[in-house]
Design an enzyme around this catalytic site. Sequence first.
Site, PDB file in Angstrom:
ATOM      1  N   LYS A  51       0.879  -0.834   0.103  1.00 37.13           N
ATOM      2  CA  LYS A  51      -0.435   0.280   0.040  1.00 37.13           C
ATOM      3  C   LYS A  51       0.669   1.663   0.052  1.00 37.13           C
ATOM      4  CE  LYS A  51      -1.697   2.434   3.852  1.00 37.13           C
ATOM      5  NZ  LYS A  51      -2.162   3.230   5.020  1.00 37.13           N
TER       6      LYS A  51
ATOM      7  N   ASP B 299      -6.481   1.072   0.628  1.00 37.05           N
ATOM      8  CA  ASP B 299      -6.237   1.131   2.166  1.00 37.05           C
ATOM      9  C   ASP B 299      -7.395   0.635   3.073  1.00 37.05           C
ATOM     10  OD1 ASP B 299      -8.181   3.141   1.244  1.00 37.05           O
ATOM     11  OD2 ASP B 299      -6.792   4.915   2.619  1.00 37.05           O
TER      12      ASP B 299
END
Length: 277
Positions: free
Chosen positions: A161, A179
């Site tokens: 991420k 996320d």
Amino acid sequence: MSNALLPPAPDAGKPPAGKLTPPRRRAPGSHPAAKGKETELGRTRRARRINRTLAAAFPDAHAELDFSNPLELLVATVLSAQTTDVRVNQVTPALFATYRTAQDYAAANQAEVEALIRPTGFYRAKAANLIGLGQKLVTDFGGEVPVALEDLVTLPGVGRKTAHVVRGNVFGKPGLTVDTHFQRLVARLALSAQRDPVKIEREIAQIIPASEWTMFSHRLIFHGRRVCHAKKPACGACPIAFDCPDFGAGPTSPEEAAALVTGEEREHILGMLGDAQ
């Protein structure tokens, strides 16, 4: 301090060509995806229409962490774990003024870093990650933030991420930022039933063009923060309601839902609804 100091990616925020989600409403539970009857082609077309509509709804979608160079974005994203971008932006001005280079982080005192980042939570682990990150950048990458995904994920506190955030927003390398908002919305929209972030990333990568990955991530995260809230989504004021199998999870009345919409884009979003029924 602002990410506006960095050159924008080509065509960033420009809506891709194509039809948008119509401003109509379905009865809750009547969407084909809600009934398990949507085809793969239908899902792909719907995902791309959602992306185009969110591009129109959030033309200024961007990373909401403040930064002015790759190292600052890398550090800010590491700090953003388990906290909000707003909280991170409150502590980074002092942090960035104190530690300007990878060498500065590598030589930093743990207690001093902890004191600066304490409001972000988990500050001991995060401070250790920042110091380790600085050391790794110095020893392995000449003090510079690497571009390659496989290099970024070797840094302390950096997963896929974080790597995609950095690659997409300072190096122009497309990536899906999976996320918590992204995961929640792709599930609510029935674009992916996966729970593992890597599996979600791979599945969405099959239906959204690579050139749109970074901006699709921004748009979906903006939508999750401003309209499609976790506990009470603003269904009746949502520009992608017709394409949402979970329509009805929140209030469907336009008036009640409008009160739930937040952000600078609020009036623009409400204006997109037209005479939605």
